[in-house]
Design an enzyme around this catalytic site. Structure first.
Site, PDB file in Angstrom:
ATOM      1  N   ASP A  71       0.841  -1.207   0.000  1.00 43.52           N
ATOM      2  CA  ASP A  71       0.000   0.000   0.000  1.00 43.52           C
ATOM      3  C   ASP A  71       0.876   1.257   0.000  1.00 43.52           C
ATOM      4  O   ASP A  71       0.371   2.373  -0.150  1.00 43.52           O
ATOM      5  CB  ASP A  71      -1.001  -0.007   1.156  1.00 43.52           C
ATOM      6  CG  ASP A  71      -0.341  -0.096   2.516  1.00 43.52           C
ATOM      7  OD1 ASP A  71       0.900  -0.230   2.582  1.00 43.52           O
ATOM      8  OD2 ASP A  71      -1.068  -0.019   3.535  1.00 43.52           O
ATOM      9  N   SER A  72       2.198   1.066   0.100  1.00 41.10           N
ATOM     10  CA  SER A  72       3.125   2.182  -0.108  1.00 41.10           C
ATOM     11  C   SER A  72       2.952   2.762  -1.510  1.00 41.10           C
ATOM     12  O   SER A  72       3.410   3.877  -1.782  1.00 41.10           O
ATOM     13  CB  SER A  72       4.577   1.727   0.102  1.00 41.10           C
ATOM     14  OG  SER A  72       4.839   0.551  -0.632  1.00 41.10           O
ATOM     15  N   ASP A 110      -1.201  -6.017  -0.651  1.00 42.31           N
ATOM     16  CA  ASP A 110      -1.654  -5.452   0.628  1.00 42.31           C
ATOM     17  C   ASP A 110      -3.160  -5.220   0.663  1.00 42.31           C
ATOM     18  O   ASP A 110      -3.743  -4.726  -0.318  1.00 42.31           O
ATOM     19  CB  ASP A 110      -0.987  -4.087   0.848  1.00 42.31           C
ATOM     20  CG  ASP A 110       0.172  -4.165   1.833  1.00 42.31           C
ATOM     21  OD1 ASP A 110       0.228  -5.122   2.635  1.00 42.31           O
ATOM     22  OD2 ASP A 110       1.015  -3.254   1.797  1.00 42.31           O
ATOM     23  N   LYS A 140      -1.526  -9.364   2.334  1.00 44.50           N
ATOM     24  CA  LYS A 140      -0.873  -8.966   3.589  1.00 44.50           C
ATOM     25  C   LYS A 140      -1.765  -7.967   4.310  1.00 44.50           C
ATOM     26  O   LYS A 140      -2.456  -7.167   3.657  1.00 44.50           O
ATOM     27  CB  LYS A 140       0.503  -8.327   3.300  1.00 44.50           C
ATOM     28  CG  LYS A 140       1.175  -7.767   4.572  1.00 44.50           C
ATOM     29  CD  LYS A 140       2.633  -7.384   4.353  1.00 44.50           C
ATOM     30  CE  LYS A 140       2.866  -6.006   3.785  1.00 44.50           C
ATOM     31  NZ  LYS A 140       2.314  -4.893   4.567  1.00 44.50           N
ATOM     32  N   GLU A 142      -1.846  -5.491   8.172  1.00 43.46           N
ATOM     33  CA  GLU A 142      -1.066  -5.000   9.310  1.00 43.46           C
ATOM     34  C   GLU A 142      -1.781  -5.294  10.625  1.00 43.46           C
ATOM     35  O   GLU A 142      -2.998  -5.146  10.724  1.00 43.46           O
ATOM     36  CB  GLU A 142      -0.831  -3.486   9.176  1.00 43.46           C
ATOM     37  CG  GLU A 142       0.080  -3.141   8.018  1.00 43.46           C
ATOM     38  CD  GLU A 142       0.386  -1.650   7.908  1.00 43.46           C
ATOM     39  OE1 GLU A 142       0.087  -0.885   8.846  1.00 43.46           O
ATOM     40  OE2 GLU A 142       0.928  -1.255   6.858  1.00 43.46           O
ATOM     41  N   GLU A 209       8.608  -4.625  10.854  1.00 46.33           N
ATOM     42  CA  GLU A 209       9.092  -3.314  10.396  1.00 46.33           C
ATOM     43  C   GLU A 209       9.469  -2.437  11.588  1.00 46.33           C
ATOM     44  O   GLU A 209       8.819  -2.483  12.650  1.00 46.33           O
ATOM     45  CB  GLU A 209       8.005  -2.613   9.556  1.00 46.33           C
ATOM     46  CG  GLU A 209       8.447  -1.226   9.085  1.00 46.33           C
ATOM     47  CD  GLU A 209       7.580  -0.614   8.001  1.00 46.33           C
ATOM     48  OE1 GLU A 209       6.607  -1.244   7.540  1.00 46.33           O
ATOM     49  OE2 GLU A 209       7.891   0.534   7.607  1.00 46.33           O
TER      50      GLU A 209
HETATM   51  O1  KIV Z   1       3.498  -1.172   1.753  1.00 50.79           O
HETATM   52  C1  KIV Z   1       4.679  -1.549   1.821  1.00 50.79           C
HETATM   53  O2  KIV Z   1       5.520  -1.218   0.983  1.00 50.79           O
HETATM   54  C2  KIV Z   1       5.061  -2.395   2.951  1.00 50.79           C
HETATM   55  C3  KIV Z   1       6.498  -2.785   3.066  1.00 50.79           C
HETATM   56  C4  KIV Z   1       7.309  -1.617   3.452  1.00 50.79           C
HETATM   57  C5  KIV Z   1       6.703  -3.919   3.973  1.00 50.79           C
HETATM   58  O3  KIV Z   1       4.245  -2.762   3.729  1.00 50.79           O
END
Ligand code: KIV
Length: 299
Positions: A71-72, A110, A140, A142, A209
Site C-alpha cells: 500500500d506504499s 496489501d 498482507k 497489518e 518493520e
Molecule cells: O506497503 C509496503 O511497501 C510495505 C512494506 C514496506 C513492507 O508494507
C-alpha cells in the site's frame, strides 16, 4: 513495434531462466508459492521487494522470491502523504499489472487500511476481491493480536496471509508519527504477543518493520514462520525494501534503513535534461528516428 527485452539472467542458481514472458520456448519457471516461502524458515534469506508496475515486475521477477504490491503505492506512485490514501481499487489495479509482469515470484498484495480491521466479514470480502481480481498468491495485512481473527478467517477461505507487525504505517495518524517498536519491556511483550498471534492464526510469514534490532532477531528465533525484516535485523529470515527507495529514485525523505543500490534520481534528471536540450536545439529527432518517403508503402 519494438522487440520485447530479453529477461536478465536470474541471480539464484538452478532456476529456469525464461518462460512465457521471454522470447524463447524454454519451460516456464515454477511460481513460488507461500508454502515454499514458509519452508525457507532459517534457510537462505528470502529476497523481497515491492513493485507496483508491469515493467518493474518484469525486471525484478527473475531475481527475487517475493514481490509485495504494497500500500506504499499510495505514497510512491500516487503522491499521498501516507499509506492511508490506498484503496482496494488501487491495490487491484497495481496487483493486476504486477501479476502480468511476473511468472516466478510469489506475489503478495496489501489489504488497504479500512478494508479489514472493522470486521471479519469485511476482511474476508476484501481478501477475496483482491485475490480473484489479481490472481495473486497471498494478501498482507497489518496488525497482530487485534487482527488474528481476520487472518484465521482469510486463511480458512484458502487465501494465504502474510502478517505485518512492529511499526505499522497504517497506524501513523493514530500514533502521531512513525514510531520504532521494542524500546520498552512492555513494547517487547506486546510484539511477542502479536508475533505469536499471527503465527497461531496461520500466517505463512510475517513482516517485522521498524523494530529494535535484538528484538527483531529474538522474534525470528522464537517463531516457526519466516520473518521478513525492514528496518529490523539482518538475522530475519528475509528482507524487504520499497523498490523506489533501493533504486535511489525516491524524491524526498529516504528512511535510515534503506541502502540505495542505484542512482535513478540523478539518471532520470540527467536523461530528461539532455532530451530537453536536444529538442530545443533540434538535435532530436535525428535522421535515424524519422520515416523517409517510400515507394509502394501504405499511407
Ligand atoms: O506497503 C509496503 O511497501 C510495505 C512494506 C514496506 C513492507 O508494507
Amino acid at each position: 513495434m519494438q522487440k520485447p527485452p530479453v529477461l536478465p539472467k536470474p541471480t539464484l542458481p538452478g532456476l529456469p531462466r525464461e518462460g512465457k514472458l521471454s522470447n524463447t520456448k524454454a519451460a516456464a519457471p515454477v511460481r513460488i508459492r507461500p508454502d515454499a516461502i514458509r519452508a525457507r524458515k532459517g534457510g537462505v534469506p528470502i529476497v523481497s521487494l515491492t513493485a507496483y508496475s508491469y515493467p518493474i515486475a518484469r525486471l525484478i521477477d527473475p531475481h527475487v522470491d517475493l514481490i509485495l504490491v504494497g500500500d506504499s503505492v499510495a505514497m510512491v506512485v500516487h503522491g499521498h502523504a501516507n499509506t492511508l490514501g490506498a484503496t482496494l481499487d488501487m491495490m487491484i489495479l497495481h496487483g493486476q499489472a504486477v501479476m502480468r509482469g511476473t511468472e516466478r515470484a510469489c506475489v503478495v498484495v496489501d489489504l488497504p487500511a479500512g478494508s479489514y480491521e472493522g470486521s471479519i466479514e469485511a476482511a474476508r470480502a476484501a481478501a477475496r476481491r483482491i485475490r480473484d481480481a489479481t490472481g495473486c498468491q497471498a494478501v498482507k495485512l497489518e496488525g497482530g493480536l487485534s487482527v488474528a481473527a481476520q487472518i484465521a478467517a482469510i486463511v480458512a477461505d484458502g487465501i494465504p496471509v502474510m502478517a505485518h507487525i512492529g511499526l505499522q504505517p497504517q497506524s501513523v495518524e493514530k500514533e502521531g508519527g512513525y514510531k520504532i517498536k521494542g524500546r520498552s519491556q512492555a513494547a517487547i511483550d506486546a510484539l511477542r504477543r502479536d508475533a505469536e498471534a499471527v503465527e497461531a492464526a496461520g500466517a505463512f510469514a510475517v513482516v517485522i518493520e521498524g523494530t529494535v534490532e535484538p528484538v527483531a532477531a529474538s522474534l525470528t528465533k522464537a517463531l516457526a514462520i519466516p520473518t521478513i525484516g525492514i528496518g529490523a535485523s539482518a538475522a530475519c529470515d528475509g528482507q524487504i525494501l520499497v523498490i523506489d527507495d533501493m533504486l535511489g529514485l525516491t524524491v524526498g525523505h529516504v528512511p535510515k534503513f534503506v541502502r540505495e543500490y542505484g542512482g535513478l534520481r540523478e539518471q532520470v534528471t540527467a536523461a530528461v535534461a539532455s532530451y530537453a536540450s536536444d529538442v530545443r536545439d533540434r538535435r532530436f529527432p535525428g535522421p535515424e528516428h524519422v520515416f523517409p518517403p517510400q515507394r509502394g508503402g501504405g499511407g
